[in-house]
Design a protein around this motif. Structure first.
Motif, mmCIF file in Angstrom:
data_model
loop_
_atom_site.group_PDB
_atom_site.id
_atom_site.type_symbol
_atom_site.label_atom_id
_atom_site.label_comp_id
_atom_site.label_asym_id
_atom_site.label_seq_id
_atom_site.Cartn_x
_atom_site.Cartn_y
_atom_site.Cartn_z
ATOM 1 N N ASN A 27 0.844 -1.191 0.000
ATOM 2 C CA ASN A 27 0.000 0.000 0.000
ATOM 3 C C ASN A 27 0.883 1.246 0.000
ATOM 4 O OD1 ASN A 27 -2.460 -1.443 0.120
ATOM 5 N ND2 ASN A 27 -2.156 -1.782 2.300
ATOM 6 N N ASP A 60 -0.437 -0.819 -4.603
ATOM 7 C CA ASP A 60 -1.732 -0.132 -4.680
ATOM 8 C C ASP A 60 -1.571 1.277 -4.124
ATOM 9 O OD1 ASP A 60 -2.961 -2.341 -5.731
ATOM 10 O OD2 ASP A 60 -3.912 -2.972 -3.856
ATOM 11 N N LYS A 62 -3.033 4.321 -2.540
ATOM 12 C CA LYS A 62 -4.242 4.607 -1.775
ATOM 13 C C LYS A 62 -4.671 6.061 -1.875
ATOM 14 C CE LYS A 62 -4.761 0.439 -0.363
ATOM 15 N NZ LYS A 62 -5.878 -0.361 -0.927
#
Length: 324
Positions: A27, A60, A62
């Motif tokens: 993340n 990913d 965020k």
């Protein structure tokens, strides 16, 4: 139905274990909103990692400062709240004051990787920030002063700061203190409103990303030369990095180094284009003159080393040996 013997089961796991392993998911949060030049560049790095690491590792994004505000981003990574960040060293100085060397030094990232300077600053980040450094981005871009009104030059050719109220960041606070300038420490998200309301009448920031914030609407003058240089880092929480598979680590480290090199070349070209675009839209460059110009640049370099040494002198001699 026969069950596999332990030895047979172990052999099967050895063959299929990698394929069956779950994809590592990382993340990430950026220090700028998605539309900015910095976030777009980071997104290209992420896309490359995800393509090369399909089935092995995935990043990913965020979001940006709306997810974790910039002043909290370094400690959020240190604690493991977020795995990866795109964050300037200048916003990490409370944790790792030595990070200021990345803006103070003119050593290109490629040379820093060759002479051991990168390994040294990485080791300091690991000890103090629980962070693994991956890339120094945009290192070919410097900072400029940007003013609402045409800046006056003193007799020596340096900008006269008497009527300037400058937005600054922790990175160059010491410099403007030394020069006797009036400044306000503000995160980037507050600058537009401050310019609009006349709270400040000047800003210090690179050309890279400047117009994407809309600040050029107010600051119609760019002061040359640039000072310092961009210190944007891609880094990971060290514990999370160490938990990755060796294959995932290699994909991330190698891809980060590739994007660092590409960023150095591309950013130099992009900065000139962005400055030209702002001039075409009515902005005017103002050049400091010698001896004031040289005095200003020398003050910028000295301020960084002064601040680092005052906060923690442990690594100063080694940093100077490798980065100067």
């Amino acid at each position: 139905m026969k069950f596999l013997k332990p030895a047979a089961l172990a052999a099967m796991m050895a063959v299929f274990g990698t394929a069956a392993a779950a994809e590592d998911v990382i993340n990430a949060v950026t220090f700028t909103p998605g539309p900015s030049d910095f976030s777009k560049e980071f997104a290209r790095f992420v896309e490359d990692v995800n393509a090369k690491g399909k089935g092995v590792v995935r990043i990913d994004i965020k979001g940006g400062p709306e997810v974790i505000p910039n002043p909290q981003l370094g400690t959020a990574q240190q604690s493991g709240l977020i795995d990866m960040v795109l964050l300037p060293a200048g916003l990490y100085l409370e944790l790792v004051p030595e990070g200021e060397v990345l803006s103070a030094s003119s050593l290109p990232p490629a040379e820093a990787r060759k002479n051991g300077a990168w390994d040294l600053i990485d080791s300091i980040y690991q000890k103090k920030g629980n962070a693994k450094l991956l890339a120094h981005m945009d290192a070919s871009a410097g900072f400029h002063l940007w003013t609402v009104n045409e800046p006056k030059l003193n007799a020596d050719g340096m900008v006269d700061f008497k009527d300037i109220v400058l937005r600054a960041s922790p990175l160059y606070k010491q410099l403007f203190e030394n020069l006797g300038a009036t400044f306000i420490i503000q995160p980037a998200g507050e600058v537009y409103t401050s310019l609009e309301r006349g709270v400040i009448n000047a800003n210090a920031y690179p050309a890279l990303g400047y117009a994407s914030f809309g600040w050029d609407k107010f600051t119609k003058y760019r002061v040359d030369p640039s000072f310092f240089r961009m210190d944007v880092l891609i880094s990971m929480n060290l514990d999370r990095f160490n938990d990755l598979s060796p294959e995932a680590q290699k994909i991330i480290v190698d891809t980060a180094a590739e994007h660092e090199a590409k960023s150095f070349a591309d950013t130099a070209t992009l900065v000139e284009k962005l400055k030209a675009d702002m001039v075409a839209n009515g902005q005017k460059p103002v050049e400091m003159k010698d001896p004031g110009k040289t005095k200003f640049l020398e003050a910028a370099a000295a301020a960084s080393w002064q601040r680092m040494e005052a906060r923690d002198a442990t690594y100063i001699a080694d940093l100077k040996k490798l980065f100067q």
